[in-house]
Design an enzyme around this catalytic site. Sequence first.
Site, PDB file in Angstrom:
ATOM      1  N   HIS A  12       0.764  -1.171  -0.002  1.00 14.50           N
ATOM      2  CA  HIS A  12      -0.104  -0.213   0.054  1.00 14.50           C
ATOM      3  C   HIS A  12       0.912   1.300   0.252  1.00 14.50           C
ATOM      4  CE1 HIS A  12       0.704   0.890   3.978  1.00 14.50           C
ATOM      5  NE2 HIS A  12       0.559  -0.366   4.520  1.00 14.50           N
ATOM      6  N   GLU A  83      -2.007  -7.438   7.925  1.00 18.31           N
ATOM      7  CA  GLU A  83      -0.882  -7.306   8.402  1.00 18.31           C
ATOM      8  C   GLU A  83      -0.604  -8.197   9.691  1.00 18.31           C
ATOM      9  OE1 GLU A  83       2.389  -6.795   8.194  1.00 18.31           O
ATOM     10  OE2 GLU A  83       2.777  -4.715   7.776  1.00 18.31           O
TER      11      GLU A  83
END
Length: 192
Positions: A12, A83
């Site tokens: 990202h 994550e």
Amino acid sequence: MQINKQIWLLRHGATEWSRNGRHTGSSDIPLLPEGEAEAKRLAPMLANHQFKQVWVSPLQRARRTCELAGLGGQAQINELLREWNYGAYEGITTPEIRQTVPGWSVWSHGCPDGEDAAAVTERCNRVIEALLAVEGDVALFAHGHILRSLAGTWIGQGAVGGKHLALGTATSSVLGFERENQVLMRWNAPCQ
């Protein structure tokens, strides 16, 4: 097994916490304006490639990067791409953690009330098994530590292999094969 298969790893764009080194696992923070600009710069490269599937972490920073990179219409949420769970270390920097745990590293120590490398390796193995079942190339939009862990696991080193693989925001990396061997074909390529 398709030995011409490619798995594209797309981190990202920049967030406030990625810029100041705070561990950002489950905190669902947005991209900075510069992170949105980075994500848009991925689009021309991705437009020239056909992906059979596009998987994205459920967190908004990964979903928004996917959208701005032009693949949002194909995106499928994949919970395994979240994550690392940093547990008690969420939102804290490594230097802050090392004030009480000298020499701490996510790769060697893990996170209290969160994940350690063994748990992340198991999760990465599940992702790889699912990836290998797809006929064609797959794009994954996710986060720094999980993508590094996935690459380490792909090349047979487990999640801890990711400690050797720096990964900037809005970068592209490609996993693939050389003959029957799982290899890193490209790593940490910046967006144009």
